[in-house]
Design an enzyme around this catalytic site. Structure first.
Site, PDB file in Angstrom:
ATOM      1  N   LYS A 207      -0.653  -6.986 -10.967  1.00 17.91           N
ATOM      2  CA  LYS A 207       0.041  -6.832 -12.545  1.00 17.91           C
ATOM      3  C   LYS A 207      -0.678  -7.686 -12.959  1.00 17.91           C
ATOM      4  O   LYS A 207      -0.702  -8.952 -13.718  1.00 17.91           O
ATOM      5  CB  LYS A 207       2.066  -7.258 -11.987  1.00 17.91           C
ATOM      6  CG  LYS A 207       2.090  -7.592 -13.680  1.00 17.91           C
ATOM      7  CD  LYS A 207       4.088  -7.931 -13.661  1.00 17.91           C
ATOM      8  CE  LYS A 207       4.061  -8.786 -14.746  1.00 17.91           C
ATOM      9  NZ  LYS A 207       6.015  -8.987 -14.282  1.00 17.91           N
ATOM     10  N   GLU A 213      -4.824 -12.677  -1.947  1.00 18.26           N
ATOM     11  CA  GLU A 213      -4.583 -11.640  -1.606  1.00 18.26           C
ATOM     12  C   GLU A 213      -4.902 -10.195  -1.274  1.00 18.26           C
ATOM     13  O   GLU A 213      -6.733  -9.726  -1.231  1.00 18.26           O
ATOM     14  CB  GLU A 213      -3.554 -11.557  -0.442  1.00 18.26           C
ATOM     15  CG  GLU A 213      -3.146 -12.218   0.719  1.00 18.26           C
ATOM     16  CD  GLU A 213      -1.577 -13.131  -0.667  1.00 18.26           C
ATOM     17  OE1 GLU A 213      -1.984 -13.148  -2.133  1.00 18.26           O
ATOM     18  OE2 GLU A 213      -0.830 -13.654  -0.062  1.00 18.26           O
ATOM     19  N   GLY A 267       6.853  -7.428 -10.809  1.00 20.04           N
ATOM     20  CA  GLY A 267       6.495  -6.842  -9.380  1.00 20.04           C
ATOM     21  C   GLY A 267       7.205  -5.969  -8.494  1.00 20.04           C
ATOM     22  O   GLY A 267       7.519  -4.704  -8.045  1.00 20.04           O
ATOM     23  N   ARG A 268       8.438  -6.491  -7.913  1.00 21.00           N
ATOM     24  CA  ARG A 268       8.921  -5.856  -7.021  1.00 21.00           C
ATOM     25  C   ARG A 268       9.728  -4.735  -7.813  1.00 21.00           C
ATOM     26  O   ARG A 268      10.812  -4.110  -6.679  1.00 21.00           O
ATOM     27  CB  ARG A 268      10.168  -6.896  -6.814  1.00 21.00           C
ATOM     28  CG  ARG A 268      11.528  -7.361  -7.275  1.00 21.00           C
ATOM     29  CD  ARG A 268      11.860  -8.962  -6.582  1.00 21.00           C
ATOM     30  NE  ARG A 268      11.828  -9.697  -7.265  1.00 21.00           N
ATOM     31  CZ  ARG A 268      11.774 -10.674  -8.004  1.00 21.00           C
ATOM     32  NH1 ARG A 268      10.603 -10.785  -7.860  1.00 21.00           N
ATOM     33  NH2 ARG A 268      12.297 -11.085  -9.092  1.00 21.00           N
ATOM     34  N   GLU A 353      13.958 -12.154  -2.624  1.00 26.35           N
ATOM     35  CA  GLU A 353      13.099 -12.173  -3.999  1.00 26.35           C
ATOM     36  C   GLU A 353      13.848 -12.529  -5.391  1.00 26.35           C
ATOM     37  O   GLU A 353      13.577 -13.330  -6.082  1.00 26.35           O
ATOM     38  CB  GLU A 353      11.700 -11.197  -4.442  1.00 26.35           C
ATOM     39  CG  GLU A 353      10.285 -12.584  -4.283  1.00 26.35           C
ATOM     40  CD  GLU A 353       9.350 -11.629  -4.722  1.00 26.35           C
ATOM     41  OE1 GLU A 353       8.149 -12.156  -3.537  1.00 26.35           O
ATOM     42  OE2 GLU A 353       9.192 -11.069  -5.469  1.00 26.35           O
ATOM     43  N   HIS A 384      19.220   1.194  19.888  1.00 30.12           N
ATOM     44  CA  HIS A 384      18.717   0.826  21.198  1.00 30.12           C
ATOM     45  C   HIS A 384      17.866  -0.158  21.108  1.00 30.12           C
ATOM     46  O   HIS A 384      16.908  -0.963  21.703  1.00 30.12           O
ATOM     47  CB  HIS A 384      17.389   1.642  21.784  1.00 30.12           C
ATOM     48  CG  HIS A 384      18.060   3.532  21.826  1.00 30.12           C
ATOM     49  ND1 HIS A 384      19.112   3.794  22.969  1.00 30.12           N
ATOM     50  CD2 HIS A 384      18.833   4.933  21.124  1.00 30.12           C
ATOM     51  CE1 HIS A 384      19.172   4.357  23.175  1.00 30.12           C
ATOM     52  NE2 HIS A 384      19.076   5.024  21.541  1.00 30.12           N
ATOM     53  N   LYS A 509       1.924 -20.998  -1.909  1.00 32.01           N
ATOM     54  CA  LYS A 509       0.359 -20.433  -2.418  1.00 32.01           C
ATOM     55  C   LYS A 509      -0.760 -21.429  -3.044  1.00 32.01           C
ATOM     56  O   LYS A 509      -2.050 -21.398  -2.284  1.00 32.01           O
ATOM     57  CB  LYS A 509       0.366 -19.590  -3.458  1.00 32.01           C
ATOM     58  CG  LYS A 509       1.250 -17.903  -3.549  1.00 32.01           C
ATOM     59  CD  LYS A 509       1.116 -17.187  -5.126  1.00 32.01           C
ATOM     60  CE  LYS A 509       2.528 -16.082  -5.363  1.00 32.01           C
ATOM     61  NZ  LYS A 509       1.833 -15.781  -6.137  1.00 32.01           N
TER      62      LYS A 509
END
Ligand code: F6P
Length: 542
Positions: A207, A213, A267-268, A353, A384, A509
């Protein structure tokens, strides 16, 4: 949207009093006292059935929680959200992922402009592009059809697309879909090592187009591509999704190859926008539209249904009940389908977030608990792994069980085994096993093992919500994701926090950038002592 401290409401005070009794509620007794409890606490809506009856609640709890929602003016807040009010005040933005699934004739205005026509233009661009790639009409630089798609992005620019492409694998076409997210060169290498540049396209999703990254990974991948091809081949093989067109151009992707998004999409919450390009490439645009249509039905349900029968509202209120009164810390998400194996990870970002905040909308430090910790894994694998702790540990962990009535490949017999586990676990968590029952069982064994009794007792009374859906389809997945989005929104409104910013990820960051500089110089003295020692050790041995 009103800024009301929830603990100052009269509903909160009454909930506190009610909790003094409720903490001793035994759900088995609640079922014994009310034969219609299962039905009374279930909401059936379209292809969803949501059973809240295995929660530590009564009608009084529901009423008081609804009073709380009313006292903080939830209804008005929902309208502000859908109408595009700038409810993300710290970033001065509207929050309009719901507009991405709106009908063509709706009018949704941001700064005086109806945004719906623009949304449909971008959808058209996505559909034309995906059709051309899937059909093989748009080819790679050497004339071969595209076979592989690599999504390069992180956070919301990765988790939504990965979660959905995995969830809807059954509906996918021949394209192989890959994801590069972590700024880990080994991860990048593992993905590209078997790819053929002639038949691969890269979708760079960011965005902001400033995320370290993503830019590093996209640059690395471009070097790899150029090493194997010619400069002029790059253009057709790299496309971008971003709201920062100038940064994309600086990176070297031309404006025709940019799929725009807007600052009013967080973003999310962005998988419904062009961030879903990879989803649409994987399952085709018509399936992507079905995903949007499912979310739209959930939006309508959320916006129009009274709180009593409103699934996202009820889920949010019950979660607040546990988080703020029972003081539970975490919530487990247990999908009984392997297809949803990335759903808990997706929700970790969406929920944590958004609601991991400790300052309220007035800028004051909160005096109550906010965001829950989300975790989970598909059943039956999780049975399990960590179910021991849910059954017999010291913590109360409310869990959402998500299951589908029909399997996709038609093996109903094996599906029955899977779902028998779903039903058995929610029942075992509720009913437990008393020492008397354990004692009776042990009497039947040859050697008396009375000392085992306390170890084999299950206290039960562990809360679960069961979400049963007819079938996993693009439409039902859209509903499910939108359900959790609205749950997040309701909780943020009640906790009086800003759910749609994420200042908390900024510090790490900045520091990473600073430390990188120190990795390349001899002296680490300016770093924090422990960090300096780690960095020195790293430098000596690298
Ligand atoms: O982790 C912080 C964050 O800003 C997320 O909210 C976002 O989803 C992610 O980084 C990626 O951001 P972008 O799409 O701008 O690269």
């Amino acid at each position: 949207m009103k800024n009301i401290n929830p603990t100052t409401t009269s509903a909160w005070e009454k909930l506190n009093e009610h909790y003094n009794n409720a903490r001793f509620f035994d759900m088995k007794n609640l079922f014994a006292q009310d034969q219609s409890r299962a039905q009374a606490f279930t909401i059936a809506w379209e292809d969803f059935m949501v059973d809240f009856s295995k929660n530590i609640i009564t009608q009084e709890t529901k009423n008081l929680l609804t009073d709380l929602a009313n006292e903080v003016s939830l209804k008005e807040a929902i309208e502000d959200y859908f109408e595009g009010e700038k409810i993300n005040k710290t970033e001065d933005r509207s929050v309009l992922h719901t507009a991405l699934r709106a009908d063509k004739d709706e009018q949704i205005t941001v700064e005086g402009k109806n945004i719906v026509p623009e949304i449909f233009q971008v959808k058209k661009k996505i559909s034309v592009f995906c059709d051309a790639i899937i059909s093989g009409e748009r080819k790679g630089f050497s004339g071969k059809a595209i076979t592989d798609v690599v999504n390069i992005g992180i956070g919301g620019s990765d988790l939504g697309p990965v979660m959905v492409t995995e969830a809807l694998k059954y509906y996918k076409n021949h394209l192989n879909i890959h994801f590069i997210s972590n700024v880990d060169g080994d991860h990048v290498f593992e993905i590209v090592k078997n790819l053929n540049p002639e038949t691969t396209i890269f979708v760079v999703v960011s965005k902001s187009f400033t995320t370290q990254e993503t830019l590093i990974n996209a640059t690395k991948v471009r070097y790899w591509f150029l090493n194997k091809t010619q400069l002029e081949s790059v253009s057709g093989h790299f496309v971008a999704v971003s709201s920062n067109i100038s940064k994309v151009q600086e990176f070297g992707i031309s404006s025709e190859d940019v799929f725009p998004m807007w600052d009013w999409v967080g973003g999310r919450f962005s998988l419904w926008s062009a961030v879903g390009l990879t989803i649409s490439l994987s399952i085709g645009f018509s399936n992507f539209e079905k995903l949007l249509a499912g979310a739209k039905s959930m939006d309508d349900h959320f916006r129009q249904t009274e709180f009593e029968k409103n699934i996202p509202v009820q889920m949010a209120l019950i979660s607040i009940w546990y988080n703020n009164f029972f003081k539970t810390e975490t919530e487990a998400i247990i999908p009984y389908t392997q297809y949803l194996h990335r759903f808990p990870a997706y929700l970790q970002q969406a929920v944590m977030e958004s609601n991991g905040k400790s300052v309220d909308r007035n800028g004051e430090k909160v005096s109550y608990e906010t965001g829950n910790i989300i975790w989970g894994e598909p059943g039956t694998n999780s049975q399990h792994a960590f179910f021991q702790l849910i059954h017999q540990g010291t913590k109360v962990i409310p869990a959402d069980f998500i299951g589908f009535i029909n399997p996709l490949h038609g093996d109903q017999d094996q599906h029955d085994i899977l779902m028998a586990n779903f039903f058995a676990q929610t029942e075992a968590l509720l009913s437990g096993k008393t020492s008397k029952e354990v004692g009776e069982e042990l009497k039947k064994s040859v050697v008396s093992q009375a000392f085992l009794i306390p170890f084999k007792v299950f206290e039960g009374n562990k809360p679960t919500t069961s979400i049963l859906i007819d079938k996993l389809t693009p439409n039902s997945l859209g509903k499910l994701v939108a359900l959790y989005e609205h749950k997040i929104f309701v909780q943020g409104v009640i906790w009086n926090i800003f759910s749609f910013d994420q200042w908390g990820v900024e510090l790490g960051k900045e520091l990473a950038g600073n430390i990188l500089k120190h990795l390349n110089v001899i002296n680490s003295n300016e770093l924090q002592k422990s960090t300096a020692s780690l960095v020195d050790h790293y430098k000596k041995r690298r």
